[in-house]
Design an enzyme around this catalytic site. Structure first.
Site, PDB file in Angstrom:
ATOM      1  N   TYR A 129     -48.043  38.818 -78.120  1.00 35.48           N
ATOM      2  CA  TYR A 129     -49.321  38.110 -77.952  1.00 35.48           C
ATOM      3  C   TYR A 129     -49.675  37.935 -76.468  1.00 35.48           C
ATOM      4  O   TYR A 129     -50.811  38.175 -76.047  1.00 35.48           O
ATOM      5  CB  TYR A 129     -49.177  36.756 -78.647  1.00 35.48           C
ATOM      6  CG  TYR A 129     -50.383  35.854 -78.638  1.00 35.48           C
ATOM      7  CD1 TYR A 129     -51.446  36.078 -79.517  1.00 35.48           C
ATOM      8  CD2 TYR A 129     -50.430  34.744 -77.794  1.00 35.48           C
ATOM      9  CE1 TYR A 129     -52.538  35.217 -79.530  1.00 35.48           C
ATOM     10  CE2 TYR A 129     -51.513  33.880 -77.811  1.00 35.48           C
ATOM     11  CZ  TYR A 129     -52.567  34.116 -78.680  1.00 35.48           C
ATOM     12  OH  TYR A 129     -53.635  33.269 -78.688  1.00 35.48           O
ATOM     13  N   LYS A 134     -52.910  39.342 -74.549  1.00 33.56           N
ATOM     14  CA  LYS A 134     -53.877  38.418 -73.951  1.00 33.56           C
ATOM     15  C   LYS A 134     -54.003  38.638 -72.435  1.00 33.56           C
ATOM     16  O   LYS A 134     -55.088  38.453 -71.863  1.00 33.56           O
ATOM     17  CB  LYS A 134     -53.478  36.968 -74.250  1.00 33.56           C
ATOM     18  CG  LYS A 134     -53.674  36.572 -75.727  1.00 33.56           C
ATOM     19  CD  LYS A 134     -55.071  36.868 -76.199  1.00 33.56           C
ATOM     20  CE  LYS A 134     -55.511  36.040 -77.372  1.00 33.56           C
ATOM     21  NZ  LYS A 134     -56.825  36.494 -77.902  1.00 33.56           N
TER      22      LYS A 134
HETATM   23  N1  NAD Z   1     -55.836  28.120 -81.418  1.00 33.03           N
HETATM   24  C1  NAD Z   1     -55.563  28.098 -80.122  1.00 33.03           C
HETATM   25  O1  NAD Z   1     -55.087  27.093 -79.564  1.00 33.03           O
HETATM   26  C2  NAD Z   1     -55.830  29.318 -79.286  1.00 33.03           C
HETATM   27  C3  NAD Z   1     -55.454  29.285 -77.933  1.00 33.03           C
HETATM   28  C4  NAD Z   1     -55.728  30.382 -77.126  1.00 33.03           C
HETATM   29  C5  NAD Z   1     -56.365  31.492 -77.688  1.00 33.03           C
HETATM   30  N2  NAD Z   1     -56.679  31.514 -79.030  1.00 33.03           N
HETATM   31  C6  NAD Z   1     -57.332  32.704 -79.550  1.00 33.03           C
HETATM   32  O2  NAD Z   1     -58.500  32.325 -80.239  1.00 33.03           O
HETATM   33  C7  NAD Z   1     -58.822  33.350 -81.185  1.00 33.03           C
HETATM   34  C8  NAD Z   1     -59.124  32.729 -82.531  1.00 33.03           C
HETATM   35  O3  NAD Z   1     -57.912  32.193 -83.066  1.00 33.03           O
HETATM   36  P1  NAD Z   1     -57.882  30.880 -83.963  1.00 33.03           P
HETATM   37  O4  NAD Z   1     -56.908  29.976 -83.305  1.00 33.03           O
HETATM   38  O5  NAD Z   1     -59.237  30.417 -84.251  1.00 33.03           O
HETATM   39  O6  NAD Z   1     -57.170  31.440 -85.291  1.00 33.03           O
HETATM   40  P2  NAD Z   1     -57.728  31.599 -86.803  1.00 33.03           P
HETATM   41  O7  NAD Z   1     -56.605  32.193 -87.574  1.00 33.03           O
HETATM   42  O8  NAD Z   1     -58.293  30.327 -87.287  1.00 33.03           O
HETATM   43  O9  NAD Z   1     -58.913  32.641 -86.655  1.00 33.03           O
HETATM   44  C9  NAD Z   1     -58.686  33.996 -86.410  1.00 33.03           C
HETATM   45  C10 NAD Z   1     -59.581  34.794 -87.329  1.00 33.03           C
HETATM   46  O10 NAD Z   1     -59.461  36.189 -87.014  1.00 33.03           O
HETATM   47  C11 NAD Z   1     -59.489  36.919 -88.224  1.00 33.03           C
HETATM   48  N3  NAD Z   1     -58.874  38.234 -88.024  1.00 33.03           N
HETATM   49  C12 NAD Z   1     -57.553  38.501 -87.864  1.00 33.03           C
HETATM   50  N4  NAD Z   1     -57.364  39.816 -87.709  1.00 33.03           N
HETATM   51  C13 NAD Z   1     -58.587  40.399 -87.736  1.00 33.03           C
HETATM   52  C14 NAD Z   1     -59.040  41.736 -87.614  1.00 33.03           C
HETATM   53  N5  NAD Z   1     -58.164  42.739 -87.413  1.00 33.03           N
HETATM   54  N6  NAD Z   1     -60.363  41.999 -87.691  1.00 33.03           N
HETATM   55  C15 NAD Z   1     -61.252  40.981 -87.883  1.00 33.03           C
HETATM   56  N7  NAD Z   1     -60.871  39.689 -88.048  1.00 33.03           N
HETATM   57  C16 NAD Z   1     -59.547  39.403 -87.959  1.00 33.03           C
HETATM   58  C17 NAD Z   1     -58.729  36.054 -89.203  1.00 33.03           C
HETATM   59  O11 NAD Z   1     -59.044  36.394 -90.553  1.00 33.03           O
HETATM   60  C18 NAD Z   1     -59.195  34.653 -88.795  1.00 33.03           C
HETATM   61  O12 NAD Z   1     -60.310  34.215 -89.561  1.00 33.03           O
HETATM   62  C19 NAD Z   1     -57.653  34.311 -81.177  1.00 33.03           C
HETATM   63  O13 NAD Z   1     -57.950  35.420 -80.351  1.00 33.03           O
HETATM   64  C20 NAD Z   1     -56.550  33.496 -80.564  1.00 33.03           C
HETATM   65  O14 NAD Z   1     -55.568  34.299 -79.989  1.00 33.03           O
HETATM   66  C21 NAD Z   1     -56.416  30.461 -79.826  1.00 33.03           C
END
Ligand code: NAD
Length: 302
Positions: A169, A173
């Site tokens: 990851y 990123k």
């Molecule tokens: N939650 C955090 O604290 C955090 C921190 C830093 C970065 N992020 C990033 O934020 C983004 C969203 O994550 P989140 O925390 O909302 O998680 P989440 O699981 O709630 O949402 C991610 C969504 O992406 C969809 N998805 C996964 N693979 C896919 C694909 N191949 N094609 C299309 N859709 C796909 C999933 O079905 C899901 O609905 C991610 O890139 C994650 O790495 C999250």
């Protein structure tokens, strides 16, 4: 009049979590949104029509949205997604690359498939939609049209500073941050800016970590309530970056964590030593210690 009135946006991975927050925010300010989501588990298994959950909320609030169920890491699928925006709403203005999965473990326990799938969804899943969007914008630019375009990518603290158990990851990123810098150079002349946000929220992804707070979905938090773990805390920043107001901002990595928005200032030249002949490794250590790492008193030299 909304700041995004008439704009057409794609938000990937917008069926849940942070992506849903972005899609709701963009729609609230007037954008028509293609809500993409493959509908996988947090580790990338299965598929479904989770995008429709967000489409229903946007439509229920009087906005315009359409679901897309393609895999962002599939080159043809990413192309279909951009084509759907153009076919449905006439063009694409804003691409928010947000979809993501996690498969955490220390490197000695991490399977090859866990590395490959996380790299694919984040890294290729940012590049492939961006490539199809760039082709769309280049065609419009070559036809003489003047317009603004936006790519907003998603990085993470893991990619910017490292995190134990996330070699897949964090690599993806960090790569997204690098891709942002390069695409910002390639696309600016066309009027397209490329920036990257680093959010933090109580989503399904953080829900996989020990002691994580309860998962919150963006529409569960009342508009007048501020919850630092709300998945939409970074969405106002994304809406501003998506707007015409941000035209002079490109190639930036910006974290939005709880109550803070932080400009990330990354790699730049630090302490430097120079030579006029080939370095001698048997002497280099002392010079590095003294003049680069500052671990010896400055006066102590060969
Ligand atoms: N939650 C955090 O604290 C955090 C921190 C830093 C970065 N992020 C990033 O934020 C983004 C969203 O994550 P989140 O925390 O909302 O998680 P989440 O699981 O709630 O949402 C991610 C969504 O992406 C969809 N998805 C996964 N693979 C896919 C694909 N191949 N094609 C299309 N859709 C796909 C999933 O079905 C899901 O609905 C991610 O890139 C994650 O790495 C999250």
């Amino acid at each position: 009049m909304g700041m995004l009135d008439g704009k057409v946006a794609i938000v990937t991975g917008a069926g849940h979590g942070i992506g849903r927050g972005h899609a709701l925010e963009l729609a609230k300010h007037g954008a028509k949104v293609v809500v993409n989501d493959l509908g996988t588990t947090v580790s990338g298994e299965g598929h479904g029509k989770d995008a429709d959950l967000t489409v229903d909320i946007i439509e229920g609030r009087g906005g315009e949205a359409v679901g897309n169920y393609d895999n962002v890491a599939d080159y043809e699928g990413a192309g279909r997604m951009v084509a759907q925006a153009v076919d449905t709403y006439g063009r694409l203005d804003i691409l928010v690359n947000n979809a993501g999965i996690v498969r955490d473990s220390a490197i000695w326990n991490m399977d090859e498939a866990d590395f490959d799938s996380v790299i694919a969804v984040h890294l290729k899943g940012t590049w492939a939609p961006s490539k199809h969007a760039a082709i769309h914008w280049r065609e419009r630019s070559k036809s003489g049209e003047t317009f603004t375009g936006r790519i907003i990518n998603t990085t993470s603290g893991a990619g910017l500073t490292g995190n134990f158990g996330q070699s897949n990851y964090a690599t993806a990123k960090a790569g997204i941050a690098g891709m942002t810098l390069t695409l910002s150079l390639e696309l600016y002349k066309m009027g397209v800016t490329v920036n990257c946000v680093g959010p933090a929220a109580a989503t399904r992804i953080t829900g996989t970590m020990p002691g994580a707070p309860k998962v919150i979905e963006a529409d569960e938090v009342p508009e007048d309530e501020f919850n630092p773990m709300d998945p939409s805390t970074s969405s106002p920043l994304v809406a501003w970056l998506a707007s015409d107001e941000s035209q002079l901002v490109t190639g930036q990595i910006i974290r939005a964590v709880g109550e803070r928005i932080i400009l990330m200032e990354g790699w730049r030249d630090g302490a430097t030593i120079t030579t006029k002949k080939r370095w001698d490794p048997t002497k280099l250590g002392q010079q590095l210690a003294t003049d680069v790492f500052g671990t010896r008193a400055p006066g102590l030299r060969y």
